[in-house]
Design a protein around this motif. Structure first.
Motif, short mmCIF file in Angstrom:
data_model
loop_
_atom_site.label_atom_id
_atom_site.label_comp_id
_atom_site.label_asym_id
_atom_site.label_seq_id
_atom_site.Cartn_x
_atom_site.Cartn_y
_atom_site.Cartn_z
N HIS A 1 -9.19 -9.06 -1.70
CA HIS A 1 -9.43 -7.70 -1.19
C HIS A 1 -8.10 -6.96 -1.32
O HIS A 1 -7.18 -7.15 -0.51
CB HIS A 1 -9.90 -7.77 0.25
CG HIS A 1 -10.40 -6.48 0.81
ND1 HIS A 1 -9.58 -5.40 1.07
CD2 HIS A 1 -11.66 -6.07 1.13
CE1 HIS A 1 -10.30 -4.41 1.55
NE2 HIS A 1 -11.57 -4.78 1.60
N ALA A 2 -7.99 -6.12 -2.34
CA ALA A 2 -6.70 -5.51 -2.67
C ALA A 2 -6.08 -4.73 -1.52
O ALA A 2 -4.87 -4.88 -1.25
CB ALA A 2 -6.85 -4.63 -3.91
N PRO A 3 -6.83 -3.89 -0.79
CA PRO A 3 -6.19 -3.17 0.33
C PRO A 3 -5.65 -4.12 1.40
O PRO A 3 -4.56 -3.90 1.94
CB PRO A 3 -7.32 -2.30 0.88
CG PRO A 3 -8.24 -2.10 -0.28
CD PRO A 3 -8.21 -3.39 -1.03
N ARG A 4 -6.41 -5.17 1.69
CA ARG A 4 -5.97 -6.12 2.73
C ARG A 4 -4.82 -7.00 2.24
O ARG A 4 -3.83 -7.22 2.95
CB ARG A 4 -7.15 -7.01 3.13
CG ARG A 4 -6.82 -8.07 4.18
CD ARG A 4 -7.95 -9.08 4.30
NE ARG A 4 -8.07 -9.89 3.10
CZ ARG A 4 -9.23 -10.36 2.62
NH1 ARG A 4 -10.36 -10.06 3.22
NH2 ARG A 4 -9.24 -11.10 1.53
N ASP A 5 -4.95 -7.52 1.03
CA ASP A 5 -4.02 -8.53 0.54
C ASP A 5 -2.71 -7.94 0.01
O ASP A 5 -1.66 -8.58 0.10
CB ASP A 5 -4.68 -9.35 -0.58
CG ASP A 5 -5.97 -10.01 -0.14
OD1 ASP A 5 -6.14 -10.22 1.09
OD2 ASP A 5 -6.80 -10.31 -1.01
N GLU A 6 -2.79 -6.74 -0.59
CA GLU A 6 -1.62 -6.21 -1.30
C GLU A 6 -1.25 -4.77 -0.92
O GLU A 6 -0.30 -4.22 -1.44
CB GLU A 6 -1.88 -6.22 -2.82
CG GLU A 6 -2.40 -7.51 -3.40
CD GLU A 6 -2.87 -7.31 -4.83
OE1 GLU A 6 -2.11 -6.73 -5.63
OE2 GLU A 6 -4.01 -7.72 -5.14
N ARG A 7 -2.04 -4.18 -0.01
CA ARG A 7 -1.92 -2.74 0.24
C ARG A 7 -2.02 -1.97 -1.08
O ARG A 7 -1.32 -0.99 -1.32
CB ARG A 7 -0.64 -2.39 0.98
CG ARG A 7 -0.81 -2.46 2.49
CD ARG A 7 0.24 -1.70 3.27
NE ARG A 7 -0.19 -1.54 4.66
CZ ARG A 7 0.56 -1.00 5.61
NH1 ARG A 7 1.77 -0.57 5.32
NH2 ARG A 7 0.10 -0.88 6.83
N ARG A 8 -2.93 -2.44 -1.91
CA ARG A 8 -3.22 -1.77 -3.18
C ARG A 8 -4.64 -1.21 -3.09
O ARG A 8 -5.56 -1.90 -2.67
CB ARG A 8 -3.10 -2.74 -4.34
CG ARG A 8 -3.39 -2.12 -5.71
CD ARG A 8 -3.10 -3.10 -6.83
NE ARG A 8 -3.90 -4.31 -6.75
CZ ARG A 8 -5.16 -4.40 -7.20
NH1 ARG A 8 -5.75 -3.36 -7.77
NH2 ARG A 8 -5.82 -5.55 -7.10
N PHE A 9 -4.80 0.05 -3.48
CA PHE A 9 -6.07 0.74 -3.28
C PHE A 9 -6.65 1.14 -4.64
O PHE A 9 -6.19 2.12 -5.25
CB PHE A 9 -5.86 1.97 -2.39
CG PHE A 9 -5.32 1.61 -1.03
CD1 PHE A 9 -6.18 1.24 -0.01
CD2 PHE A 9 -3.95 1.62 -0.79
CE1 PHE A 9 -5.69 0.88 1.24
CE2 PHE A 9 -3.44 1.27 0.46
CZ PHE A 9 -4.32 0.89 1.47
N PRO A 10 -7.67 0.40 -5.12
CA PRO A 10 -8.22 0.67 -6.46
C PRO A 10 -9.21 1.84 -6.47
O PRO A 10 -10.38 1.70 -6.83
CB PRO A 10 -8.90 -0.66 -6.80
CG PRO A 10 -9.30 -1.25 -5.50
CD PRO A 10 -8.25 -0.83 -4.53
N THR A 11 -8.72 3.00 -6.08
CA THR A 11 -9.53 4.22 -6.09
C THR A 11 -9.21 5.03 -7.34
O THR A 11 -8.35 4.67 -8.14
CB THR A 11 -9.22 5.08 -4.85
OG1 THR A 11 -7.85 5.50 -4.94
CG2 THR A 11 -9.42 4.29 -3.56
N ALA A 12 -9.87 6.16 -7.47
CA ALA A 12 -9.62 7.03 -8.63
C ALA A 12 -8.19 7.55 -8.63
O ALA A 12 -7.61 7.83 -9.69
CB ALA A 12 -10.61 8.20 -8.62
N THR A 13 -7.58 7.70 -7.45
CA THR A 13 -6.21 8.21 -7.38
C THR A 13 -5.18 7.09 -7.37
O THR A 13 -3.97 7.36 -7.46
CB THR A 13 -6.02 9.05 -6.10
OG1 THR A 13 -6.17 8.18 -4.95
CG2 THR A 13 -7.02 10.18 -6.03
#
Length: 759
Positions: free
Chosen positions: A610-622
């Protein structure tokens, strides 16, 4: 020895009403669990079965999707989970002789409770065109019938393939694979009816349409907000997690129109204290009006912005997008509007704010009370705004926690059960299997009902569930189903959907989660994904309810071989023999499942990335977490009307009715009750104990009526009422849905109360 099923429907015209309880679980839950388990399974089978529930070498509870802790109790189940297991592991049987004695016209007049109490289905059954009795049929003939009707379609898009949340990962993957090789994305599922709004809001804002916390995060939180959710009935094992969080120092705020016993005090049946005094959970109860949550979080956000040092400016700067537009909108929040929408006082909201500002790590949990409104998606986006402001996504003890209902509803979506699949998923399918899956979006639940109603869909196939009872606008839904050429239900037990059929109908009996699954390749296991993205194995322990049952994977494989024939590029026979071969393919198609077979063999399974939880990475359009700005919405109710939410009783799981009581709310021996604030009831002229018809009002002008409900004066929020589904689904218009997600707006139904003619 198990008891016999009821011969006649119990009379429900005089429910008994006492004061609501102020605590949940404890000795009464133990007694109720054992009594219902004994009725269905007998003493010995009860012990053997319940001790395998949710164990690392046992089977996953077929009830809710709440995760299991690493260290498990010997009795790792709740009261309602035990009820779900007991009904599946029952010794009662529905045989061909039962169907010979009960025509469909008789079954259609029975209650869902009576139908479910009859026991497990044992044979494939067929209702021929013009017939009134289901007849036994061979599996070969059943698959021929499905193939005949599918072959007669002018397009694969005239078939609809529905999925219930009980379906395993392996069966779900095969099911969507079959539908897509056939040529359609018509894959509606029960997520369309519940957490679709959550997925829509979270995908846009944080890039992943799932919760961002693990069970351990609850234990580390400073503050947990439980909004629009009743864990004491719908997810009882969550109470143990909240109790542990409290012991670790967390505080809890509940936001709900109804006070719920489980959040007032939890009597943990696993501890000595729990069997006596129990532990209070709530630190603050905000009794909000239905649909007022967006307004609440909007003014909380305004207050946070006004408080020096309250915003995590580094997180906002490094990891988010759209802050300025959001902040401008939040700063302009109208307090008069907020107080009207919420029914709260400014003092209530400021007390909540103080608890927020005193907390470094915050989790917000929610369920159907937030997801089934017209404005549910912006409501959940506002919660994300609230968490982003103080950096409460992507660090331990903080995040979003949509609490899923059915045991593998999240896993089914991960496996591709979705009418709007991502192009990357379809690309992976094409690369792995060598056929070109369809790219045009299919039908969700509401659009599938419209298509059946309008003659654009002619075959309806359900992998589990009780579609008719789960869907809105009952009369419209039932009329739509009756227009189909063929309706097919893969089921363990009898339910209402088997009595509302197309011109022809099939009931295909399947193994339950509790049962051993032996194929040509040996004994098999399946896997599930819980509400927090943990994937683990489930191994049934009981002998099947009958020799003619097939597993869900076997049903899909045999159906696909018959319908698609020799031209299919998928090795269906290999998949049926050995489910490990299915998992090998999942590993190559679905991200996060690499080395699936080896990882799921470990006790307890594994967590999906889960990228937001695990890496603070947010796979959104922005590429960042997105703040959003939307006008505040809330339901407007005309004078003399109430805003109704449909909900479950405590003796109920989704559409399955285990009994006729709602112990925590003080209701016994009846389900046709409407909970109304005493002041509202007096203003409307309805005394406690009177009987009323609930009459829905919506912009289409159609009268939708649910007759004969006993008025119960109850401490609901002013202007709000509550009654059980599926009895009140008749009041929910098919076209009254959430923007973006298209989920039925079952928590904001405008009704008037008319005195019943029989009162």
């Amino acid at each position: 020895m198990a008891t016999q099923p009821p011969k006649g429907d119990p009379v429900q015209d005089a429910p008994q009403v006492t004061e609501p309880k102020r605590a949940a679980a404890g000795l009464p839950a133990i007694g109720h669990t054992l009594r219902m388990a004994h009725q269905q399974m007998g003493v010995r089978r009860t012990a053997l079965t319940l001790l395998s529930v949710n164990q690392k070498d046992g089977f996953d509870c077929p009830g809710c999707a709440w995760p299991e802790p690493e260290h498990r109790h010997r009795a790792e189940f709740c009261e309602n989970g035990a009820k779900a297991v007991a009904e599946e592991a029952t010794l009662r049987r529905v045989t061909p002789e039962f169907f010979a004695a009960h025509p469909v016209s008789d079954l259609a007049g029975r209650s869902g409770y009576w139908l479910g109490q009859q026991g497990r289905l044992t044979h494939p059954m067929y209702l021929p065109e013009g017939g009134d009795h289901y007849e036994p049929v061979t599996w070969e003939r059943a698959f021929d019938i499905v193939a005949e009707e599918i072959d007669a379609l002018s397009s694969p898009d005239e078939a609809v393939f529905y999925t219930s949340g009980r379906t395993s990962n392996e069966a779900a993957f095969l099911y969507q694979l079959f539908a897509r090789e056939l040529g359609t994305n018509n894959l509606p599922d029960c997520s369309n009816l519940c957490h679709e709004s959550s997925g829509s809001a979270l995908s846009e804002t944080i890039g992943v349409g799932k919760g961002s916390v693990l069970l351990e995060d609850l234990y580390r939180a400073d503050l947990i907000i439980v909004a629009g959710q009743n864990p004491g009935t719908n997810h009882p094992r969550m109470l143990s997690a909240l109790e542990k969080a409290k012991a670790n120092g967390a505080r809890i705020i509940s936001v709900n129109p109804l006070p719920e016993a489980g959040l007032e005090r939890f009597k943990n049946p696993q501890t000595a204290k729990g069997l006596t005094t129990g532990a209070p959970l709530n630190d603050l109860f905000l009794q909000i009006r239905l649909g007022g949550d967006q307004a609440l979080f909007r003014v909380l956000n305004q207050l946070i912005l006004q408080t020096p040092g309250a915003v995590d400016e580094e997180f906002v700067r490094e990891h988010t997008h759209g802050f300025e537009e959001f902040a401008e909108t939040a700063r302009a929040a109208d307090w008069d509007e907020a107080l009207t929408a919420t029914g709260l006082t400014r003092e209530d909201i400021e007390r909540c704010l103080r608890m927020v500002l005193e907390s470094e790590r915050i989790i917000v949990c929610w369920a159907m009370g937030l997801t089934q409104h017209k404005h549910s998606v912006p409501m959940i986006r506002e919660i994300v705004n609230f968490l982003l402001l103080r950096g409460n996504i992507g660090r331990p003890g903080a995040g979003v926690c949509p609490v899923r209902g059915h045991s593998n509803v999240q896993g089914d979506r991960t496996m591709g059960i979705f009418e709007r699949p991502a192009p990357a998923f379809l690309d992976a399918l094409e690369k792995e299997f060598g056929f070109a899956p369809p790219r045009e979006h299919g039908y969700d639940v509401v659009r599938a009902i419209r298509a059946l109603r309008d003659g654009q869909a002619k075959v309806f196939f359900a992998m589990g569930g009780n579609f008719v009872s789960a869907s809105p606008d009952t009369e419209v839904t039932e009329a739509a189903m009756r227009r189909a050429r063929l309706t097919v239900h893969v089921s363990t037990k009898l339910n209402r959907s088997h009595t509302v059929t197309g011109a022809r109908a099939l009931i295909l009996p399947t193994l339950g989660r509790t049962e051993r699954d032996v194929q040509d390749g040996g004994e098999q296991f399946v896997t599930v994904e819980d509400s927090m993205g943990m994937v683990h194995a489930s191994r049934g322990r009981l002998e099947p309810a009958g020799p003619r049952l097939l597993s869900e994977p076997a049903i899909v494989c045999r159906l696909a071989r018959r319908v698609l024939g020799a031209d299919s590029v998928v090795p269906w026979e290999e998949f049926e023999k050995d489910y490990a071969t299915i998992r090998d393919r999942i590993a190559r198609v679905v991200p996060g499942f690499e080395d699936f077979n080896a990882r799921v063999a470990r006790p307890g399974g594994f967590a999906l990335p889960h990228a937001p939880r695990d890496e603070r990475r947010f796979p959104t359009a922005t590429g960042k977490a997105n703040f959003t700005a939307a006008p505040v919405e809330y339901p407007k109710v005309p004078e003399g009307r109430l805003l109704l939410q449909t909900l479950r009783s405590h003796d109920q799981y989704n559409t399955t009715i285990y009994g006729l009581d709602d112990r925590y709310r003080g209701i016994k021996n009846g389900r046709r009750v409407v909970l109304v604030n005493p002041e509202d009831a007096r203003a409307l002229g309805h005394a406690d104990g009177w009987y009323v018809d609930l009459v829905g009002e919506w912009k289409d002008g159609v009268e939708r009526r649910a007759p004969g409900f006993r008025v119960v004066h109850y401490p609901t929020a002013r202007g709000c009422a509550a009654a059980y589904y599926p009895e009140t689904n008749v009041l929910v218009p098919l076209d009254a849905t959430a923007d973006t997600s298209n989920t039925p707006a079952s928590k904001s139904v405008v009704v008037r109360l008319e005195q019943s003619a029989t009162d």
